[in-house]
Design a protein around this motif. Structure first.
Motif, PDB file in Angstrom:
ATOM      1  N   ILE A 194      -2.734  -8.974   7.720  1.00  0.00           N
ATOM      2  CA  ILE A 194      -3.002  -8.253   6.470  1.00  0.00           C
ATOM      3  C   ILE A 194      -1.748  -8.057   5.642  1.00  0.00           C
ATOM      4  O   ILE A 194      -1.803  -8.112   4.414  1.00  0.00           O
ATOM      5  CB  ILE A 194      -3.720  -6.918   6.758  1.00  0.00           C
ATOM      6  N   VAL A 197      -0.810 -10.860   3.056  1.00  0.00           N
ATOM      7  CA  VAL A 197      -1.755 -11.201   1.997  1.00  0.00           C
ATOM      8  C   VAL A 197      -1.172 -10.772   0.644  1.00  0.00           C
ATOM      9  O   VAL A 197      -0.538  -9.722   0.540  1.00  0.00           O
ATOM     10  CB  VAL A 197      -3.103 -10.490   2.258  1.00  0.00           C
ATOM     11  N   VAL A 198      -1.372 -11.575  -0.396  1.00  0.00           N
ATOM     12  CA  VAL A 198      -0.985 -11.172  -1.758  1.00  0.00           C
ATOM     13  C   VAL A 198      -1.741  -9.893  -2.110  1.00  0.00           C
ATOM     14  O   VAL A 198      -2.941  -9.780  -1.857  1.00  0.00           O
ATOM     15  CB  VAL A 198      -1.295 -12.301  -2.767  1.00  0.00           C
ATOM     16  N   CYS A 199      -1.004  -8.922  -2.707  1.00  0.00           N
ATOM     17  CA  CYS A 199      -1.529  -7.556  -2.744  1.00  0.00           C
ATOM     18  C   CYS A 199      -2.815  -7.409  -3.532  1.00  0.00           C
ATOM     19  O   CYS A 199      -3.616  -6.519  -3.239  1.00  0.00           O
ATOM     20  CB  CYS A 199      -0.457  -6.572  -3.204  1.00  0.00           C
ATOM     21  N   ASP A 200      -3.093  -8.280  -4.474  1.00  0.00           N
ATOM     22  CA  ASP A 200      -4.360  -8.228  -5.191  1.00  0.00           C
ATOM     23  C   ASP A 200      -5.549  -8.444  -4.259  1.00  0.00           C
ATOM     24  O   ASP A 200      -6.672  -8.101  -4.603  1.00  0.00           O
ATOM     25  CB  ASP A 200      -4.385  -9.325  -6.268  1.00  0.00           C
ATOM     26  N   THR A 202      -5.568  -7.621  -0.770  1.00  0.00           N
ATOM     27  CA  THR A 202      -5.474  -6.902   0.499  1.00  0.00           C
ATOM     28  C   THR A 202      -6.814  -6.276   0.888  1.00  0.00           C
ATOM     29  O   THR A 202      -7.285  -6.434   2.024  1.00  0.00           O
ATOM     30  CB  THR A 202      -4.391  -5.808   0.420  1.00  0.00           C
ATOM     31  N   ALA A 203      -7.429  -5.556  -0.045  1.00  0.00           N
ATOM     32  CA  ALA A 203      -8.705  -4.910   0.282  1.00  0.00           C
ATOM     33  C   ALA A 203      -9.784  -5.962   0.550  1.00  0.00           C
ATOM     34  O   ALA A 203     -10.592  -5.804   1.472  1.00  0.00           O
ATOM     35  CB  ALA A 203      -9.127  -3.985  -0.857  1.00  0.00           C
ATOM     36  N   VAL A 235      -0.128  -1.478   1.641  1.00  0.00           N
ATOM     37  CA  VAL A 235      -0.836  -2.280   2.645  1.00  0.00           C
ATOM     38  C   VAL A 235      -1.865  -1.403   3.353  1.00  0.00           C
ATOM     39  O   VAL A 235      -3.034  -1.775   3.517  1.00  0.00           O
ATOM     40  CB  VAL A 235       0.146  -2.848   3.691  1.00  0.00           C
ATOM     41  N   GLY A 238      -4.861  -0.569   1.048  1.00  0.00           N
ATOM     42  CA  GLY A 238      -5.779  -1.698   0.898  1.00  0.00           C
ATOM     43  C   GLY A 238      -6.620  -1.908   2.147  1.00  0.00           C
ATOM     44  O   GLY A 238      -7.826  -2.166   2.070  1.00  0.00           O
TER      45      GLY A 238
ATOM     46  N   ASP B 195       1.024  -7.833  -9.033  1.00  0.00           N
ATOM     47  CA  ASP B 195      -0.175  -8.054  -8.230  1.00  0.00           C
ATOM     48  C   ASP B 195      -0.197  -9.418  -7.543  1.00  0.00           C
ATOM     49  O   ASP B 195      -1.108  -9.708  -6.784  1.00  0.00           O
ATOM     50  CB  ASP B 195      -1.458  -7.787  -9.021  1.00  0.00           C
ATOM     51  N   VAL B 197       2.510 -10.281  -5.680  1.00  0.00           N
ATOM     52  CA  VAL B 197       3.496 -10.129  -4.613  1.00  0.00           C
ATOM     53  C   VAL B 197       2.772  -9.949  -3.274  1.00  0.00           C
ATOM     54  O   VAL B 197       1.741  -9.279  -3.216  1.00  0.00           O
ATOM     55  CB  VAL B 197       4.398  -8.911  -4.914  1.00  0.00           C
ATOM     56  N   VAL B 198       3.293 -10.541  -2.191  1.00  0.00           N
ATOM     57  CA  VAL B 198       2.751 -10.290  -0.853  1.00  0.00           C
ATOM     58  C   VAL B 198       2.863  -8.791  -0.560  1.00  0.00           C
ATOM     59  O   VAL B 198       3.888  -8.168  -0.830  1.00  0.00           O
ATOM     60  CB  VAL B 198       3.520 -11.120   0.195  1.00  0.00           C
ATOM     61  N   CYS B 199       1.790  -8.219  -0.005  1.00  0.00           N
ATOM     62  CA  CYS B 199       1.647  -6.756  -0.036  1.00  0.00           C
ATOM     63  C   CYS B 199       2.739  -6.024   0.725  1.00  0.00           C
ATOM     64  O   CYS B 199       3.053  -4.877   0.399  1.00  0.00           O
ATOM     65  CB  CYS B 199       0.254  -6.330   0.406  1.00  0.00           C
ATOM     66  N   ALA B 231     -10.712  -2.524  -5.112  1.00  0.00           N
ATOM     67  CA  ALA B 231     -10.047  -3.819  -4.931  1.00  0.00           C
ATOM     68  C   ALA B 231      -8.533  -3.704  -4.988  1.00  0.00           C
ATOM     69  O   ALA B 231      -7.824  -4.359  -4.230  1.00  0.00           O
ATOM     70  CB  ALA B 231     -10.523  -4.798  -6.000  1.00  0.00           C
ATOM     71  N   TYR B 232      -8.004  -2.864  -5.879  1.00  0.00           N
ATOM     72  CA  TYR B 232      -6.582  -2.959  -6.243  1.00  0.00           C
ATOM     73  C   TYR B 232      -5.769  -1.699  -5.983  1.00  0.00           C
ATOM     74  O   TYR B 232      -4.603  -1.632  -6.387  1.00  0.00           O
ATOM     75  CB  TYR B 232      -6.449  -3.300  -7.735  1.00  0.00           C
ATOM     76  N   GLY B 234      -4.285  -0.564  -3.518  1.00  0.00           N
ATOM     77  CA  GLY B 234      -3.052  -0.798  -2.769  1.00  0.00           C
ATOM     78  C   GLY B 234      -1.918  -1.278  -3.659  1.00  0.00           C
ATOM     79  O   GLY B 234      -0.758  -0.920  -3.462  1.00  0.00           O
ATOM     80  N   VAL B 235      -2.260  -2.115  -4.641  1.00  0.00           N
ATOM     81  CA  VAL B 235      -1.259  -2.559  -5.616  1.00  0.00           C
ATOM     82  C   VAL B 235      -0.714  -1.351  -6.370  1.00  0.00           C
ATOM     83  O   VAL B 235       0.499  -1.180  -6.532  1.00  0.00           O
ATOM     84  CB  VAL B 235      -1.878  -3.549  -6.632  1.00  0.00           C
TER      85      VAL B 235
END
Lengths: 356, 356
Positions: A194, A197-200, A202-203, A235, A238, B195, B197-199, B231-232, B234-235
């Motif tokens: 997890i 994962v690219v933060c967009d 994560t969820a 992280v 998400g 958004d 970037v890796v989380c 969805a977002y 976490g970002v």
């Protein structure tokens, strides 16, 4: 169709020339939690670390049915070692996938890429998330989910969730351990790295990891990070939102004074951690509850251990256990009490005479 | 050394054959907010969209000093169009970088990659984050920071922060707009596509975006997402923690009933949004305050507009403005009142006779 990582079992656990148990944590973890997935270990002649598995050559392991060579050694620097390459090539020639959780990627080595193509086997870097992950949607899924959260990183979330999954399976509760980190993925044979994962996404990745399931089924989801770590809270959020947990278990180290790597950030109290996680988790599951606390008391003087657990239990009103010393039964009891399965409910009703 | 994206100015704004203003939002936004960065526009013969910039051929723009061709058209599907390629190649041959915020990457086209190497120019996909981002550390930085947060995505965070930065600059307050999305990055000439970037690195990327600065300097940071989007979130949390804002401005659309894309998730109240953001933001800046509310009233009947703003202001005790209709002066006044600069403080003290 599942887009989580899927590893081929059983494993040949590769130790190579690992010099001490500290660097063999991955191998030892796999053998501890998933012995049924392991067919053998492979060691170089002078290696003294022993997971307890049968020693086999790569040819013997292939004959015995091994489908993946899993690198169980984690050297300083996290790189594939040059003297491992011949073994990896031999395994690939024998039809085995190669699985690694190391920092440098298998796919960075052209000699391995070429062999993978030649022998039609896979190079699986379990730190690399699958492609085409969806954006999260927050829609309610069927089945039940438990997520470990923490007052900090590295407070026992993986151990706690593995122990809970094992205890539930021992009671024949329908459940799966859902891995979110590299060692967990090797133990489970599948999962989602997890934090890579690219933060967009994560969820959405977390939603993918614990899909719709039977109403009585439990996904026991390995947590990552903490809402209280300045580096990784995104992280954790998400994962919390995507998992939409019914039950949380908080993991805590009572002797840790500050967040790992952040000397100016104190570790929060367990109660603060519970309240903040519940507040944020309600976005995707308003019915979320915290059902227990998992405490690492390994460094607490033996005479004070029970007092530490009793105090946390008194403050939170929840069972507090050290999963390694005490096991997780009080948390399991709480889970079964709070979430009776349909069968249990019907049995109780029958006993009470409400159903003929 | 900065690891944010850095674009070469001035720009030649490329419109190509864009069929309507809807698809030219990027170009129009750049010209609206950063006319000083634009030397000309380049249109195909039949294009009727006009940003107001001087029309130039690519050769003319190069002579006029253009350093980057910025793709200002966003066609359906988000791909580079085949009939644009000759213009892009001509610009590269003339020494211009190519800058794109489209979904498909410039670097996916071998013809462009080869030309970039041949002419020693850069292909800059502003959705692609820089390499070697650090892990966040949560350490307090010097200088002041304002971050826009929202009750949902797409509620005016970019417009609000651009308007605040422009108003502060008009008052000669030392400040920078810090962009976190693709159009913002083109407007600012630098930034961080947060958004993408890796989380694990989201908070660290946000820390990089607003580094140590003079005590009186303000970074005005474009927000992304919302803590209330499944969805977002976490970002948004990573950006919130890494920015460690002194001041928050909440952006809100009073007519939106549910979170975009999530029909079962109602939009929170402004007050709930403020409280949750302050709670989470205190992890990296305990002194954080919310200083105003930016409300999109474009769809509110004119007769009800002021009542909507007054109600939000009464509920929150903060100035509430529509930045497009009212401007942001009440928020600027609040900022200057709550955070007097060192010069202001000294002047006041001199007036009061406390300093000779």
């Amino acid at each position: 169709m599942s887009v989580t990582l899927q590893l081929a079992v059983p494993y040949l656990v590769f130790l190579g020339d690992v010099p001490s148990a500290v660097y063999a944590k991955t191998a030892l973890g796999i053998v501890q939690w998933a012995p049924e997935k392991c067919v053998a270990q492979h060691r170089f002649p002078d290696c003294e670390i022993d997971t307890g598995l049968t020693d086999m050559s790569i040819a013997e392991a292939a004959v015995a049915g091994a489908k993946s060579l899993v690198i169980g050694s984690a050297p300083v620097g996290g790189a594939i070692q040059e003297n491992w390459i011949p073994s990896l090539l031999e395994a690939m020639a024998a039809g085995l996938d190669i699985v690694s959780g190391l920092h440098t990627k298998l796919t960075d080595y052209s000699v391995l890429r070429e062999a993978a193509e030649k022998y039609s086997v896979r190079l699986i870097d379990v730190r690399v998330p699958p492609q085409n992950l969806p954006i999260g949607n927050g829609e309610k899924r069927t089945g039940k989910r438990l997520l470990a959260v923490g007052t900090d990183c590295s407070v026992g979330k993986k151990y706690t969730t593995l122990a809970i999954a094992e205890a539930l399976q021992a009671r024949e509760v329908n459940c799966d351990f859902r891995a979110t980190g590299q060692t967990g993925i090797m133990i489970a044979g599948s999962g989602m790295p997890i934090d890579s994962v690219v933060c967009d996404f994560t969820a959405g990745a977390a939603e993918t990891l614990s899909p719709d399931n039977d109403p009585n089924h439990w996904d026991i989801v390995e947590g990552q990070g903490s809402l209280f770590t300045p580096a990784y809270a995104g992280v954790s959020l998400g994962l919390l939102h995507g998992t939409q947990p019914d039950a949380l278990v908080v993991c805590h180290d009572p002797l840790r004074e500050h967040i790992v790597g952040c000397p100016n950030h104190p570790v929060p109290s367990v109660q603060t951690c519970i309240e903040t996680n519940l507040l944020m988790a309600r976005l995707t599951n308003p019915a979320v509850q915290c059902i227990g606390v998992s405490v690492n008391t390994s460094q607490v003087p033996k005479s004070q251990r029970q007092a530490v657990l009793d105090q946390i239990s008194a403050e939170t009103g929840l069972p507090a256990v050290d999963p390694i010393i005490d096991g997780v039964e009080p948390i399991i009891e709480q889970l079964i009490r709070l979430y009776p399965s349909q069968e249990h409910t019907q049995l109780n009703k029958t006993k009470d005479g409400e159903i003929a």
